[in-house]
Design a protein around this motif. Structure first.
Motif, PDB file in Angstrom:
ATOM      1  N   UNK A  19      25.965  24.073  31.277  1.00  0.00           N
ATOM      2  CA  UNK A  19      26.673  22.876  31.459  1.00  0.00           C
ATOM      3  C   UNK A  19      26.775  21.889  30.367  1.00  0.00           C
ATOM      4  N   UNK A  20      25.603  21.696  29.645  1.00  0.00           N
ATOM      5  CA  UNK A  20      25.732  21.020  28.468  1.00  0.00           C
ATOM      6  C   UNK A  20      26.577  21.574  27.233  1.00  0.00           C
ATOM      7  N   UNK A  21      26.764  22.847  27.328  1.00  0.00           N
ATOM      8  CA  UNK A  21      27.679  23.647  26.128  1.00  0.00           C
ATOM      9  C   UNK A  21      29.043  22.981  26.719  1.00  0.00           C
ATOM     10  N   UNK A  22      29.411  23.374  28.034  1.00  0.00           N
ATOM     11  CA  UNK A  22      30.751  22.864  28.520  1.00  0.00           C
ATOM     12  C   UNK A  22      31.096  21.456  28.217  1.00  0.00           C
ATOM     13  N   UNK A  23      30.134  20.517  28.288  1.00  0.00           N
ATOM     14  CA  UNK A  23      30.364  19.025  28.044  1.00  0.00           C
ATOM     15  C   UNK A  23      30.615  18.860  26.537  1.00  0.00           C
ATOM     16  N   UNK A  24      29.902  19.616  25.829  1.00  0.00           N
ATOM     17  CA  UNK A  24      30.356  19.431  24.239  1.00  0.00           C
ATOM     18  C   UNK A  24      31.727  20.060  24.105  1.00  0.00           C
ATOM     19  N   UNK A  25      32.082  21.188  24.219  1.00  0.00           N
ATOM     20  CA  UNK A  25      33.377  21.686  24.298  1.00  0.00           C
ATOM     21  C   UNK A  25      34.426  20.903  25.072  1.00  0.00           C
ATOM     22  N   UNK A  26      34.396  20.470  26.042  1.00  0.00           N
ATOM     23  CA  UNK A  26      35.209  19.519  26.689  1.00  0.00           C
ATOM     24  C   UNK A  26      35.321  18.154  26.209  1.00  0.00           C
ATOM     25  N   UNK A  27      34.392  17.493  25.508  1.00  0.00           N
ATOM     26  CA  UNK A  27      34.668  16.386  24.819  1.00  0.00           C
ATOM     27  C   UNK A  27      35.535  16.556  23.491  1.00  0.00           C
ATOM     28  N   UNK A  28      35.445  17.679  22.979  1.00  0.00           N
ATOM     29  CA  UNK A  28      36.046  17.874  21.839  1.00  0.00           C
ATOM     30  C   UNK A  28      37.511  18.137  22.115  1.00  0.00           C
ATOM     31  N   UNK A  29      37.991  18.823  23.343  1.00  0.00           N
ATOM     32  CA  UNK A  29      39.262  19.318  23.838  1.00  0.00           C
ATOM     33  C   UNK A  29      39.922  18.018  24.168  1.00  0.00           C
ATOM     34  N   UNK A  30      39.188  16.896  24.808  1.00  0.00           N
ATOM     35  CA  UNK A  30      39.814  15.538  25.143  1.00  0.00           C
ATOM     36  C   UNK A  30      40.099  14.952  24.031  1.00  0.00           C
ATOM     37  N   UNK A  31      39.242  15.026  22.913  1.00  0.00           N
ATOM     38  CA  UNK A  31      39.806  14.164  21.679  1.00  0.00           C
ATOM     39  C   UNK A  31      41.006  14.929  21.260  1.00  0.00           C
TER      40      UNK A  31
ATOM     41  N   UNK B 160      39.426  14.146  35.641  1.00  0.00           N
ATOM     42  CA  UNK B 160      40.008  13.197  36.560  1.00  0.00           C
ATOM     43  C   UNK B 160      38.924  13.431  37.627  1.00  0.00           C
ATOM     44  N   UNK B 161      38.599  12.385  38.300  1.00  0.00           N
ATOM     45  CA  UNK B 161      37.727  12.111  39.425  1.00  0.00           C
ATOM     46  C   UNK B 161      38.723  12.746  40.674  1.00  0.00           C
ATOM     47  N   UNK B 162      37.985  13.349  41.629  1.00  0.00           N
ATOM     48  CA  UNK B 162      38.601  13.791  42.756  1.00  0.00           C
ATOM     49  C   UNK B 162      38.882  12.628  43.608  1.00  0.00           C
ATOM     50  N   UNK B 163      40.304  12.592  44.434  1.00  0.00           N
ATOM     51  CA  UNK B 163      40.506  11.299  44.891  1.00  0.00           C
ATOM     52  C   UNK B 163      39.746  11.201  46.354  1.00  0.00           C
ATOM     53  N   UNK B 164      39.241  12.464  46.825  1.00  0.00           N
ATOM     54  CA  UNK B 164      38.472  12.726  48.216  1.00  0.00           C
ATOM     55  C   UNK B 164      36.876  12.405  48.012  1.00  0.00           C
ATOM     56  N   UNK B 165      36.617  12.808  46.888  1.00  0.00           N
ATOM     57  CA  UNK B 165      35.124  12.737  46.516  1.00  0.00           C
ATOM     58  C   UNK B 165      35.008  12.206  45.205  1.00  0.00           C
ATOM     59  N   UNK B 166      34.616  10.903  44.743  1.00  0.00           N
ATOM     60  CA  UNK B 166      34.607  10.473  43.658  1.00  0.00           C
ATOM     61  C   UNK B 166      33.561  10.929  42.595  1.00  0.00           C
ATOM     62  N   UNK B 167      32.552  11.752  43.343  1.00  0.00           N
ATOM     63  CA  UNK B 167      31.241  12.404  42.370  1.00  0.00           C
ATOM     64  C   UNK B 167      31.902  13.602  41.829  1.00  0.00           C
ATOM     65  N   UNK B 168      32.791  14.187  42.239  1.00  0.00           N
ATOM     66  CA  UNK B 168      33.727  15.253  41.604  1.00  0.00           C
ATOM     67  C   UNK B 168      34.641  15.020  40.626  1.00  0.00           C
ATOM     68  N   UNK B 169      34.289  15.631  39.235  1.00  0.00           N
ATOM     69  CA  UNK B 169      35.123  15.433  38.290  1.00  0.00           C
ATOM     70  C   UNK B 169      35.894  16.720  37.781  1.00  0.00           C
ATOM     71  N   UNK B 170      37.199  16.733  37.659  1.00  0.00           N
ATOM     72  CA  UNK B 170      37.910  18.017  37.501  1.00  0.00           C
ATOM     73  C   UNK B 170      38.321  17.843  35.975  1.00  0.00           C
ATOM     74  N   UNK B 171      38.325  18.985  35.319  1.00  0.00           N
ATOM     75  CA  UNK B 171      38.592  19.245  34.089  1.00  0.00           C
ATOM     76  C   UNK B 171      40.085  19.957  34.296  1.00  0.00           C
ATOM     77  N   UNK B 172      41.045  19.307  33.696  1.00  0.00           N
ATOM     78  CA  UNK B 172      42.450  19.557  33.751  1.00  0.00           C
ATOM     79  C   UNK B 172      43.274  19.925  32.322  1.00  0.00           C
ATOM     80  N   UNK B 173      43.930  20.855  32.196  1.00  0.00           N
ATOM     81  CA  UNK B 173      44.734  21.248  31.015  1.00  0.00           C
ATOM     82  C   UNK B 173      45.918  20.488  30.809  1.00  0.00           C
ATOM     83  N   UNK B 174      46.142  19.850  29.597  1.00  0.00           N
ATOM     84  CA  UNK B 174      47.370  19.137  29.475  1.00  0.00           C
ATOM     85  C   UNK B 174      48.566  20.062  28.898  1.00  0.00           C
ATOM     86  N   UNK B 175      49.738  19.454  28.794  1.00  0.00           N
ATOM     87  CA  UNK B 175      50.930  20.570  28.308  1.00  0.00           C
ATOM     88  C   UNK B 175      50.683  20.710  26.882  1.00  0.00           C
TER      89      UNK B 175
END
Length: 139
Positions: free
Chosen positions: A65-77, A84-99
């Protein structure tokens, strides 16, 4: 196990290592204008599924999971994914692809496909099918 089989397995291991190192280096070189191969792997998963949690990404990629955190941080930048947080359960965070991320993933998937098409061009259809069978039996 016979000495001959042991030696063959050692040679097979060396061949695998050489092949995968070569593939990894070549792919990273081909992707160098966009993203490294580990970032592409995340984009490639997301382009087909739209969104996953970080733990689902880690499980799919068989990394921590720590590897994914680093990779996703770079892709967000790079504006290729969002969190994005789930609207039904705020504890869940989704990683979504942009256009932009989807476009890059499609482009790089095509480049990778052409690379492997060329790499395996010396093999017959039957040899390719045998390789697929052998690899699938090992995993």
């Amino acid at each position: 196990m016979s000495d001959n089989r042991t030696e063959s397995i050692i040679n097979l291991e060396k061949s695998f290592q050489t092949a995968f190192r070569t593939f990894r280096k070549d792919i990273n070189d081909l992707f160098s204008d966009d993203v490294p191969a580990n970032e592409f792997a995340v984009l490639n998963l997301l382009k087909d599924k739209d969104f996953l949690t970080a733990s689902e990404l880690a499980a799919e990629m068989k990394v921590s999971s720590s590897h994914i955190t680093g990779v996703t941080d770079r892709l967000i930048k790079k504006d290729m994914i969002t969190r994005e947080r789930s609207v039904t359960d705020r504890r869940i965070v989704y990683v979504k692809i942009t256009e932009k991320g989807h476009s890059v993933a499609e482009k790089l998937a095509s480049i990778r496909h052409e690379y492997f098409k060329e790499k395996f061009s010396a093999l017959s259809d039957e040899e390719v099918e045998r390789m697929i069978d052998y690899l699938n039996r090992m995993v």
